[in-house]
Structures are given as structure tokens and as C-alpha cells.
Design an enzyme around this catalytic site. Structure first.
Site, mmCIF file in Angstrom:
data_model
loop_
_atom_site.group_PDB
_atom_site.id
_atom_site.type_symbol
_atom_site.label_atom_id
_atom_site.label_comp_id
_atom_site.label_asym_id
_atom_site.label_seq_id
_atom_site.Cartn_x
_atom_site.Cartn_y
_atom_site.Cartn_z
ATOM 1 C CE1 TYR A 141 -3.490 -2.640 0.505
ATOM 2 C CE2 TYR A 141 -4.614 -0.753 1.459
ATOM 3 C CZ TYR A 141 -4.646 -2.031 0.937
ATOM 4 O OH TYR A 141 -5.839 -2.698 0.858
ATOM 5 C CE LYS A 187 2.424 -17.396 -3.927
ATOM 6 N NZ LYS A 187 1.615 -18.639 -4.031
ATOM 7 C CG ASP A 219 -1.377 -20.090 -2.521
ATOM 8 O OD1 ASP A 219 -0.823 -20.188 -1.408
ATOM 9 O OD2 ASP A 219 -0.901 -20.602 -3.561
ATOM 10 C CG ASP A 243 -7.903 -5.049 1.667
ATOM 11 O OD1 ASP A 243 -8.850 -4.688 2.370
ATOM 12 O OD2 ASP A 243 -7.882 -4.940 0.422
ATOM 13 C CG ASP A 247 -13.363 -7.974 1.879
ATOM 14 O OD1 ASP A 247 -12.986 -7.272 2.842
ATOM 15 O OD2 ASP A 247 -13.953 -7.493 0.890
HETATM 16 C C1 IPM Z 1 -10.315 -1.884 4.357
HETATM 17 C C2 IPM Z 1 -10.615 -1.131 3.100
HETATM 18 C C3 IPM Z 1 -9.522 -0.106 2.839
HETATM 19 C C4 IPM Z 1 -8.205 -0.864 2.696
HETATM 20 C C5 IPM Z 1 -9.755 0.792 1.623
HETATM 21 C C6 IPM Z 1 -11.041 1.566 1.751
HETATM 22 C C7 IPM Z 1 -8.608 1.716 1.369
HETATM 23 O O1 IPM Z 1 -10.779 -2.000 2.027
HETATM 24 O O2 IPM Z 1 -10.132 -1.242 5.406
HETATM 25 O O3 IPM Z 1 -10.275 -3.113 4.317
HETATM 26 O O4 IPM Z 1 -7.907 -1.407 1.632
HETATM 27 O O5 IPM Z 1 -7.464 -0.917 3.685
HETATM 28 MN MN MN Z 2 -10.806 -4.129 2.597
#
Ligand code: IPM
Ligand code: MN
Length: 350
Positions: A141, A187, A219, A243, A247
């Protein structure tokens, strides 16, 4: 106690979920006798509209003055074609960096009342209780050099020893109060930075002889999370991997709207639900505020050390889940509740 908190509702559903979380904060203040000193600032797309920049100086000053910051969400579709530095997201990244909140704690648990909300089979998700420790201020990032021209674009994944060490300490300390296992995700079969990460994690781990350390390739980690999530206690990983994997955690928890997070450094705490600004449902009073409300619980715990209050909020969340008064993302049997109704229900359950 006086709780000095900055609110940054941001974009999209950020404003709605933050309002619900504030309602819960107020209920906590009332019940436990704390005073709230709330301020509000601009971050993300709304800040670009009003000031021309996603993380204005005034917001930075407000963050520094507050004990803790509660963020809603950032991101607006109108900026989809903008370069990264001019997007709403740049505001959040700038703030994380300025506050030096290098450790992002993302607990992923399956609440008993929500096993049916996950698209995965009950026997897979039942009993999941893990926490992702995502390095938040380094890696891909922020790595330099970065750039784009007509025929090429590039980013850099880079970590210093100090950056890996400090977040590793956070993960091991957390594991000490849990099931005493850290899974470090990398990785290292491809990337030098992952080989370095693994080496430094192994070195730091020597200071925690009672914690079990394992390594997993990213992975495989993504697959293991949906195959057998109960194997995980603390999962430690770099910024981008964290990140993505968090999810996946949203699927285990029933909805990404359930996930809270705490971004911690040496000084300040930033609290942010894991979900995004969800432009498709923004302004409709439909968004799940429980990730934001869970982030309030995390704030009470980590910034203010108010364990009783934090537990009360989490218990109230559990009660509301059991009552079935939840938003559409959790696939309730009856009519879905609104964002506001859920905020109110949690406040009342307190
Ligand atoms: C998260 C979000 C952020 C990230 C975005 C909005 C920049 O996806 O906090 O997971 O990638 O860190
Ligand atoms: Mn995110």
C-alpha cells in the site's frame, strides 16, 4: 470517565452506520456514567468535495486531539477513474500513516445466531473465533517507488525489520490471552519480502515460548479459511494479504457488515468497520451497523480500558442477533430491520 472521540462518518453508508454507533456510545455513557466529548470531521470523498483533499489538515488536528477516532467508510464511485493519491481512500491511508496505527485487529467470529446467515455450511462456520492481525502502515500500500505511465505501472512491497517486529509482537501478545496459536501468512515461495517476513516472525517468536507458531502461504490460507476456519486463532499477515483475507472473514461471520476493527499503534486508536462505503445501498437505511457498533466495543476495550462496557456492547449485539431484528445482509427470516432500528435495539439491549 470523559471519552474524547472524533467521528469521521466519511462516505456512503459510513454516515448511517456511524450514527447508529453513536447512539450506542451514548447509551453506554448513560448506563455506565461516562461523559462523551464528541467532535466530527471530514474524511474521504466528502472531504474532497468540501476542502479539495481527502484528509484535510483540520481532520489531522482533530485526530491528534481526540483519544480515539471512529471512522465510518470511505469511497465514492465518481472517483473510480481518479489516480490513487486523489481518491477518497487516500484519506484513510494518510490517516492510518499519520496516526501510525500499524496493527489492525480484525476479529472474525461466527455468532451462534448467525450460522444460517453464512452461505457456507453450518458445520464449517460454527465456532469460528479468530482474529486477523493485519499490518496496516507498510507493504504494498505504501511501498516506494510506485508509478504508472502509458506502457508500465509498478508498486513495491517492502518491509523493514522494525515494521515486522512490532506487529508480530502485537499478534503474539494477543495470542497469549487467547488459544496461544499464531498463523503467520505470507508468500515466501515467491517473494523476498515474504521470506524476510517469515524470518523476522520466527526470531520474534522465540520471546514467546508458550505460543505455537505456524506459517501458511496466502493462497492456501484463503482456502483453509473456508475449509476449516476453526483451526485459526491469531492470523498475522501483511497489509494487502490482510485486506483480502478479512473479506473472506465476512463470509464466515455471516456478512462483511458484521466485522469490526481496531487499528492500534503506540499512541492513538482508530476504529473502523471492515466493510466499505457500499454506494449501492447508501442512503437507504439498510446497512448493517453492527461492524461499526462492534468497533465501538473495541474502542472501549483498547483505548479506554473499559472492559465491562465493551463486554456489555458485545453482549447486546448477541442479544439483538438472537432476536432476529437484523438487516437484510444477514438474511433474516422475517422483514429486515433498518440501520436505525438495529442501533436502537442494541442501545436498548444494553
Ligand atoms: C479496508 C478497506 C480499505 C483498505 C480501503 C477503503 C482503502 O478496504 O479497510 O479493508 O484497503 O485498507
Ligand atoms: Mn478491505
Amino acid at each position: 470517565m470523559n471519552l474524547k472521540i472524533l467521528l469521521l462518518p466519511g462516505d456512503g453508508i459510513g454516515t448511517e452506520v456511524t450514527a447508529a454507533a453513536v447512539e450506542v456510545l451514548k447509551a453506554v455513557g448513560k448506563k455506565f456514567g461516562h461523559t462523551l466529548d464528541l467532535s466530527e470531521g471530514l474524511l474521504g470523498g466528502v472531504a474532497i468535495h468540501k476542502t479539495g483533499t481527502p484528509f484535510p489538515k483540520e481532520t489531522e488536528e482533530l485526530c491528534q486531539k481526540a483519544d480515539a477516532t471512529l471512522m465510518g467508510a470511505v469511497g465514492l464511485p465518481e472517483f473510480d477513474a481518479a489516480p490513487p493519491s486523489q481518491r477518497p481512500e487516500a484519506g484513510l491511508l494518510g490517516m492510518r500513516r499519520v496516526l501510525d496505527v500499524f496493527a489492525n485487529l480484525r476479529p472474525v467470529r461466527t455468532w451462534p445466531a448467525l450460522v444460517d446467515s453464512s452461505p457456507l455450511k453450518n458445520h464449517v462456520v460454527e465456532g469460528t473465533d479468530m482474529i486477523i492481525v493485519r499490518e496496516l502502515t507498510g507493504g504494498l500500500y505504501y511501498g516506494q517507488p510506485r508509478g504508472i505511465d502509458n506502457d508500465r505501472a509498478f508498486n513495491t512491497m517492502s518491509y523493514t525489520r522494525k515494521e515486522v517486529e512490532r506487529v508480530t509482537h502485537t499478534a503474539f501478545k494477543l495470542a497469549g490471552n487467547r488459544r496461544k496459536k499464531v498463523t503467520s501468512v505470507d508468500k515466501s515461495n515467491v517473494l523476498e519480502v515474504s521470506q524476510f517476513w517469515r524470518k523476522v516472525v520466527i526470531e520474534v517468536a522465540k520471546q514467546y515460548p508458550n505460543i505455537q507458531l505456524e506459517h501458511m502461504l496466502v493462497d492456501n490460507a484463503a482456502m483453509q479459511m473456508v475449509l476449516n476456519p476453526r483451526q485459526f486463532d491469531v492470523m498475522l499477515t501483511e497489509n494487502t494479504f490482510g485486506d483480502i483475507l478479512s473479506d473472506v472473514g465476512g463470509i464466515l461471520a455471516g456478512s462483511i457488515g458484521m466485522l469490526p476493527s481496531a487499528s492500534l499503534g503506540e499512541k492513538k486508536g482508530l476504529y473502523e468497520p471492515v466493510h466499505g462505503s457500499a454506494p449501492d445501498i447508501a442512503g437507504q437505511n439498510k446497512a448493517n451497523p453492527l461492524g461499526a457498533i462492534g468497533s465501538v466495543a473495541a474502542m472501549l476495550e483498547y483505548t479506554f480500558g473499559l472492559m465491562k462496557e465493551a463486554n456489555a456492547v458485545n453482549n447486546a449485539i448477541g442479544k439483538v442477533l438472537e432476536s432476529g431484528r437484523v438487516t437484510a445482509d444477514l438474511r433474516p427470516k422475517g422483514k429486515p430491520a433498518t440501520t436505525q432500528e438495529v442501533g436502537k435495539a442494541v442501545s436498548e439491549a444494553l
